[in-house]
Design an enzyme around this catalytic site. Structure first.
Site, mmCIF file in Angstrom:
data_model
loop_
_atom_site.group_PDB
_atom_site.id
_atom_site.type_symbol
_atom_site.label_atom_id
_atom_site.label_comp_id
_atom_site.label_asym_id
_atom_site.label_seq_id
_atom_site.Cartn_x
_atom_site.Cartn_y
_atom_site.Cartn_z
ATOM 1 N N LYS A 13 0.827 -1.216 0.000
ATOM 2 C CA LYS A 13 0.000 0.000 0.000
ATOM 3 C C LYS A 13 0.856 1.259 0.000
ATOM 4 C CE LYS A 13 -2.049 -0.489 3.928
ATOM 5 N NZ LYS A 13 -1.601 -1.734 4.499
ATOM 6 N N ARG A 88 -9.253 1.195 9.744
ATOM 7 C CA ARG A 88 -8.748 -0.144 10.019
ATOM 8 C C ARG A 88 -9.767 -1.037 10.702
ATOM 9 N NH1 ARG A 88 -3.148 0.528 9.702
ATOM 10 N NH2 ARG A 88 -1.907 -1.331 10.119
ATOM 11 N N ARG A 127 11.685 -6.987 4.274
ATOM 12 C CA ARG A 127 11.712 -5.526 4.362
ATOM 13 C C ARG A 127 12.412 -5.091 5.646
ATOM 14 N NH1 ARG A 127 5.958 -2.665 4.763
ATOM 15 N NH2 ARG A 127 6.032 -3.403 6.911
ATOM 16 N N ARG A 136 11.372 -2.260 12.274
ATOM 17 C CA ARG A 136 10.370 -1.632 13.141
ATOM 18 C C ARG A 136 10.158 -2.516 14.351
ATOM 19 N NH1 ARG A 136 5.520 -0.414 9.002
ATOM 20 N NH2 ARG A 136 4.375 -1.402 10.696
ATOM 21 N N ARG A 147 -0.447 -8.809 13.940
ATOM 22 C CA ARG A 147 -0.966 -7.795 13.012
ATOM 23 C C ARG A 147 -1.814 -8.443 11.923
ATOM 24 N NH1 ARG A 147 4.607 -5.512 11.649
ATOM 25 N NH2 ARG A 147 3.660 -4.526 9.823
HETATM 26 P P1 ADP Z 1 1.229 -2.204 8.659
HETATM 27 O O1 ADP Z 1 0.240 -1.924 7.588
HETATM 28 O O2 ADP Z 1 2.557 -2.641 8.132
HETATM 29 O O3 ADP Z 1 0.739 -3.090 9.764
HETATM 30 P P2 ADP Z 1 1.086 0.590 9.630
HETATM 31 O O4 ADP Z 1 2.283 1.430 9.486
HETATM 32 O O5 ADP Z 1 -0.102 0.922 8.775
HETATM 33 O O6 ADP Z 1 1.606 -0.878 9.411
HETATM 34 O O7 ADP Z 1 0.577 0.569 11.162
HETATM 35 C C1 ADP Z 1 1.428 0.228 12.210
HETATM 36 C C2 ADP Z 1 0.670 0.217 13.523
HETATM 37 O O8 ADP Z 1 0.154 1.518 13.787
HETATM 38 C C3 ADP Z 1 -0.556 -0.694 13.585
HETATM 39 O O9 ADP Z 1 -0.222 -2.028 13.889
HETATM 40 C C4 ADP Z 1 -1.359 -0.019 14.709
HETATM 41 O O10 ADP Z 1 -0.829 -0.307 15.983
HETATM 42 C C5 ADP Z 1 -1.111 1.455 14.433
HETATM 43 N N1 ADP Z 1 -2.139 2.017 13.527
HETATM 44 C C6 ADP Z 1 -1.932 2.523 12.285
HETATM 45 N N2 ADP Z 1 -3.075 2.949 11.743
HETATM 46 C C7 ADP Z 1 -4.050 2.691 12.656
HETATM 47 C C8 ADP Z 1 -5.463 2.886 12.686
HETATM 48 N N3 ADP Z 1 -6.136 3.410 11.641
HETATM 49 N N4 ADP Z 1 -6.134 2.508 13.807
HETATM 50 C C9 ADP Z 1 -5.504 1.984 14.846
HETATM 51 N N5 ADP Z 1 -4.183 1.753 14.893
HETATM 52 C C10 ADP Z 1 -3.451 2.113 13.801
#
Ligand code: ADP
Length: 191
Positions: A13, A88, A127, A136, A147
């Site tokens: 994404k 999400r 990655r 990370r 996740r």
């Molecule tokens: P990925 O898609 O690789 O899991 P992101 O960078 O999108 O990683 O998100 C990392 C973390 O940030 C998530 O696991 C969550 O803890 C938090 N997070 C990101 N966006 C949201 C959201 N919309 N609602 C709740 N938590 C979020």
């Protein structure tokens, strides 16, 4: 153009959103990036989010809804935006609907990148190994599995939510990156 990019962790994404950001001069708004910046800056939100993110859980809805609500009002979003990592869960999707209605903004489309779960773990671990900033905190195998579970349980229903509104476009995220980009362009031409 106002878009949402949906897809599991490791679906690509972020990469695709960056390409579309450049091509259409719209802003990529990644809640993950914004939250990581808040953690690094040790803001109140960052302190609240740090441990939740490290284990791969979702931070509270009101936190991310508040961040997005403020961010899309900024000048650089006038031309449009791509929400990456938000909404999400269905509650966030409903909150976004209400927020956009109130602000008089219409969503143009939702692009979902579909990738088989077994492909994702390999992609993310690779990655993490290759990242210049080091892995990370949530790229450990355990947090990653969590996740993916959270995605299946909470985020997959968001795709259904937009499918029922008739604005979901699902693409095969397992093709070559450039091929995926081309297909996104094709989808965006239609909307
Ligand atoms: P990925 O898609 O690789 O899991 P992101 O960078 O999108 O990683 O998100 C990392 C973390 O940030 C998530 O696991 C969550 O803890 C938090 N997070 C990101 N966006 C949201 C959201 N919309 N609602 C709740 N938590 C979020």
């Amino acid at each position: 153009m106002k878009l949402i990019f949906l897809g599991p962790p490791g679906a690509g994404k972020g990469t695709q959103a960056q390409r579309i950001e450049d091509a259409f001069d719209i802003r990529q708004l990644s809640t993950g990036d914004m939250l990581r910046a808040a953690v690094a800056a040790e803001t109140e939100i960052g302190k609240q989010a740090k441990d939740i993110m490290a284990r791969g859980d979702l931070v509270p809805d009101e936190v991310v809804v508040g961040i997005i609500s403020d961010r899309i009002e900024e000048d650089d979003c006038k031309n449009g935006f791509i929400l990456d990592g938000f909404p999400r869960n269905v509650a966030q999707a409903e909150a976004l609907d209400a927020m956009l209605l109130e602000k008089g903004i219409a969503l143009d489309g939702v692009v979902e990148l579909a990738v088989d779960p077994e492909v994702l773990i390999g992609r993310i671990l690779k990655r993490a190994e290759e990242s210049a900033d080091g892995p990370r905190e949530d790229d450990t195998e355990e947090a990653l599995q969590h996740r993916l579970r959270v995605y299946e349980e909470q985020t997959a229903p968001v795709a259904e939510f937009y499918a029922s509104k008739g604005i979901l476009k699902t693409l095969d995220g397992m093709q070559e990156m450039d091929e995926v980009t081309q297909q996104i362009h094709a989808v965006l031409k239609e909307i």
